[in-house]
Scaffold this motif. Structure first.
Motif, PDB file in Angstrom:
ATOM      1  N   TYR A  29     -11.827   3.047  -5.650  1.00  0.00           N
ATOM      2  CA  TYR A  29     -11.046   3.252  -4.425  1.00  0.00           C
ATOM      3  C   TYR A  29      -9.554   3.190  -4.750  1.00  0.00           C
ATOM      4  O   TYR A  29      -8.774   4.024  -4.313  1.00  0.00           O
ATOM      5  CB  TYR A  29     -11.408   2.205  -3.369  1.00  0.00           C
ATOM      6  N   MET A  30      -9.172   2.190  -5.552  1.00  0.00           N
ATOM      7  CA  MET A  30      -7.774   2.006  -5.919  1.00  0.00           C
ATOM      8  C   MET A  30      -7.244   3.229  -6.666  1.00  0.00           C
ATOM      9  O   MET A  30      -6.120   3.681  -6.413  1.00  0.00           O
ATOM     10  CB  MET A  30      -7.602   0.765  -6.793  1.00  0.00           C
ATOM     11  N   GLU A  33      -6.665   5.914  -4.142  1.00  0.00           N
ATOM     12  CA  GLU A  33      -5.505   5.556  -3.324  1.00  0.00           C
ATOM     13  C   GLU A  33      -4.195   5.830  -4.065  1.00  0.00           C
ATOM     14  O   GLU A  33      -3.258   6.399  -3.508  1.00  0.00           O
ATOM     15  CB  GLU A  33      -5.619   4.081  -2.952  1.00  0.00           C
ATOM     16  N   ARG A  34      -4.144   5.456  -5.329  1.00  0.00           N
ATOM     17  CA  ARG A  34      -2.911   5.655  -6.101  1.00  0.00           C
ATOM     18  C   ARG A  34      -2.639   7.132  -6.375  1.00  0.00           C
ATOM     19  O   ARG A  34      -1.489   7.566  -6.357  1.00  0.00           O
ATOM     20  CB  ARG A  34      -2.963   4.845  -7.389  1.00  0.00           C
ATOM     21  N   ARG A  36      -3.571   9.543  -4.396  1.00  0.00           N
ATOM     22  CA  ARG A  36      -3.112  10.074  -3.100  1.00  0.00           C
ATOM     23  C   ARG A  36      -1.631   9.781  -2.905  1.00  0.00           C
ATOM     24  O   ARG A  36      -0.850  10.650  -2.500  1.00  0.00           O
ATOM     25  CB  ARG A  36      -3.920   9.467  -1.952  1.00  0.00           C
ATOM     26  N   LYS A  37      -1.212   8.570  -3.213  1.00  0.00           N
ATOM     27  CA  LYS A  37       0.200   8.205  -3.040  1.00  0.00           C
ATOM     28  C   LYS A  37       1.090   8.963  -4.014  1.00  0.00           C
ATOM     29  O   LYS A  37       2.199   9.379  -3.646  1.00  0.00           O
ATOM     30  CB  LYS A  37       0.368   6.694  -3.202  1.00  0.00           C
ATOM     31  N   GLY A  69     -10.556   6.600  -1.184  1.00  0.00           N
ATOM     32  CA  GLY A  69      -9.167   6.302  -1.530  1.00  0.00           C
ATOM     33  C   GLY A  69      -8.283   7.526  -1.439  1.00  0.00           C
ATOM     34  O   GLY A  69      -7.152   7.451  -0.967  1.00  0.00           O
ATOM     35  N   ASP A  72      -7.792   8.186   2.265  1.00  0.00           N
ATOM     36  CA  ASP A  72      -7.356   7.021   3.035  1.00  0.00           C
ATOM     37  C   ASP A  72      -8.368   6.630   4.102  1.00  0.00           C
ATOM     38  O   ASP A  72      -8.018   6.254   5.213  1.00  0.00           O
ATOM     39  CB  ASP A  72      -5.976   7.265   3.661  1.00  0.00           C
ATOM     40  N   GLN A  74     -11.520   4.103   5.273  1.00  0.00           N
ATOM     41  CA  GLN A  74     -11.845   2.692   5.097  1.00  0.00           C
ATOM     42  C   GLN A  74     -13.347   2.435   5.193  1.00  0.00           C
ATOM     43  O   GLN A  74     -13.775   1.369   5.619  1.00  0.00           O
ATOM     44  CB  GLN A  74     -11.094   1.844   6.127  1.00  0.00           C
TER      45      GLN A  74
END
Length: 114
Positions: A29-30, A33-34, A36-37, A69, A72, A74
């Motif tokens: 997931y992390m 997420e990273r 995506r950012k 991730g 985004d 949950q």
């Protein structure tokens, strides 16, 4: 960049027989997420090539966590197997941060971003 293209799979999962990388579903997931950012710098354009993994029990959990991730979301995802005690704490984090700081120090004269 105009787009980010990332290649990866589920073989870093702790329950993959081929590697010993110790990643959990939360770690996937992390990563998503990273990525995506990071993709914010190119308007969110990102392609993720999910291409590997050798434990079929892990694949759907790891890939779903990665996609969550990236998007985004949950959606709760449980580990397919119990996480070993040694992986529940990150005892190497301080040493890893020290190595990263040293590498940045070596590269600082050559890379403006450091």
């Amino acid at each position: 960049p105009q787009i980010i293209i990332r290649n990866g799979g589920s073989d870093p999962h702790f329950n993959d027989e081929l590697t010993s990388l110790g990643l959990t579903v939360a770690g996937f997931y992390m990563i998503g997420e990273r990525v995506r950012k990071m993709a914010e710098i190119c308007g969110g354009k990102e392609i993720d090539l999910i291409a590997s993994g050798y434990n079929r029990e892990v694949l759907p959990y790891a890939w779903l966590a990665l996609i969550n991730g990236l998007l985004d979301w949950q959606l709760p995802i449980n580990e397919p197997k119990k996480v070993p005690a040694i992986l529940r704490t990150d005892s190497l984090l301080p040493a890893t941060k020290q190595v990263i700081a040293e590498v940045k120090g070596f590269l600082k004269p050559y890379w403006k971003c450091f």
